[in-house]
Design an enzyme around this catalytic site. Sequence first.
Site, short mmCIF file in Angstrom:
data_model
loop_
_atom_site.label_atom_id
_atom_site.label_comp_id
_atom_site.label_asym_id
_atom_site.label_seq_id
_atom_site.Cartn_x
_atom_site.Cartn_y
_atom_site.Cartn_z
N GLU A 87 -0.89 87.94 17.00
CA GLU A 87 -1.65 88.59 18.08
C GLU A 87 -3.02 89.00 17.56
OE1 GLU A 87 0.02 91.94 20.16
OE2 GLU A 87 2.02 91.07 20.21
N ASN A 96 -0.12 91.07 13.51
CA ASN A 96 -0.91 91.44 14.68
C ASN A 96 -2.03 92.38 14.24
OD1 ASN A 96 1.06 90.08 16.08
ND2 ASN A 96 1.86 91.85 17.17
N HIS A 119 10.83 92.54 21.51
CA HIS A 119 9.48 93.04 21.78
C HIS A 119 9.62 94.29 22.65
CE1 HIS A 119 5.03 91.70 21.92
NE2 HIS A 119 5.08 92.97 22.27
N TYR A 121 -5.89 94.23 15.56
CA TYR A 121 -6.85 94.48 16.63
C TYR A 121 -8.11 95.21 16.19
CZ TYR A 121 -3.33 92.89 19.94
OH TYR A 121 -2.42 92.12 20.62
N GLU A 157 5.97 94.27 15.75
CA GLU A 157 5.26 95.52 15.47
C GLU A 157 6.17 96.72 15.20
OE1 GLU A 157 1.07 94.59 17.78
OE2 GLU A 157 2.41 96.09 18.64
N ARG A 184 4.02 81.87 22.16
CA ARG A 184 4.90 82.93 21.68
C ARG A 184 5.33 83.80 22.86
NH1 ARG A 184 3.35 88.50 18.93
NH2 ARG A 184 5.46 89.27 18.66
#
Length: 526
Positions: A429, A328, A150, A330, A196, A105
């Site tokens: 991600e 994504n 992005h 985290y 995002e 990606r």
Amino acid sequence: MAKANSKKPKPMPKKAAKASAKAKGPKKPAKSSFPEDFDWGCATASYQIEGAHDEDGKGKSIWDVFAHTPGTIVNGDHGDVVCDHYHKMEEDVKLMSDLGFKNYRFSLSWPRMFPTGDVKNVNKKGVDFYNRLIDELVKYGIRPLCTLYHWDLPQALQDKYGGMLSREFVGDFKNYSEKCFEFFGDRVKDWITFNEPSCICVLGFGLGMHAPGKADNPGEDVYLSSHHLLLAHAYAVDVYRKKFRKTQKGVIGITLNSEWWEPASDSAEDRQAALRGMNFTLDIYAQPIWGDGEYPKSIRDAAGTRLPRFSLKEKKLLRGSSDFFGLNHYSTRIGGAPKLSIALQTLPREIKTLTSGMGSYGRVLNAIKPMINPFQPSYFKDMDIVSYPDPIGTEYTTMGWAVAPYGFRKLLNYIQKLYKPPGGIIVTENGLATDEPSPESAKADTNTTRIPFFKAYLEEMRKAIVEDGADVRGYYAWSFMDNFEWSFGNDKRFGLVRVDYETLERTPKPIAHWFTKLMANNAIPK
């Protein structure tokens, strides 16, 4: 990556049968492994790795300008050279192939191809770079997953009309997207419109932590930029489906980012607050696409007339405008109903998080002012939630983010249960930054930080698939190599491959070889 659905031909060749099965969802795996045809990959982004910020006709992006504004980036770092991927692309793709990656990606730099943002002004050398990159990926049998945006908006459009705060952005993004489909769609079959939205709009227009660095009107600008972003996504998808999908046979979607908000207690107030956390972080973008075409009720009630509304035509355009759910993730936060005692207890942590990711205390104060001004509305006040202390013993990455794999599983199940996305969930991600002050420290990290992190998070993802029935079809590690970590600068190293920013030497870390085993066996290495 999930493939577009199509009618079965009769008789069906074996190759077509495999593609059709994948479109319906991966076959359920054995308990210790992942589904057949599960997609493993790695990810990067243009501004974070390319460098060559003013070469070969490239125009300025908002990040070129923001990163060179004093006091915005930790250590005064920037993306002028960083990994120099623009000149070392062939080397990087070969390394990717040597490590066994079959999916990659990456993102396109809008101002590298269209310096003024206007598609009538094409920079051929910029287009040529991405053609060479895509051709190189195809040569090595690596499937490209291409992100259109992005974060590096042409500065010319920011100057012209305020970027995403203007409705003009919607049309310009549609035109830009159409050109990208035209240039690259013969080889790129998997597209992401935006990466995002929450980071783009909340950090860029709420905290001023990211480009374009606005924090003066968070009660309106976060919502307005989000609204225009969603419309730009919908119109880009619409033009792809009408003009390109039939011949190019690709899929297109969007990637959302979200923490998991875990309720601080079982009380109704804390559960409701945690749900608001999910509404304001994830559902504000997900519900218009996979839900009823509206923003969540909690946001409509809190923001009132400050929240733009979609017309019936726009709702129709938005609903179903993603062929998969890009995610994504985290970390996890503990959220509950606002209490002064808790707010005071966690205030030092919240301030530390802001100061560690901003280049100056002045910017931190600018971000906080609207929050403490009782007469100024704010997205953060609308959210009406307090972040509670993490459980004793919680470990943290060098970003200050809690390591909480259980939240990953809960988030995947939340998305599956609430939205049941056609095309499944693609984790685009997931990863961590660790302390790596030297090449030796990176090589030594075999079992202390990175590998345990990925092992734990992937195990929770596997449980979500095998035990809970979440339709997860792919996973892309962030990041292929160390890079410019936005306002945090170059110190936060997320890479599977270490980059020496002085010599530009690439060195695979132990985690890169661990991923090679993972992908070869389609199972978590012991």
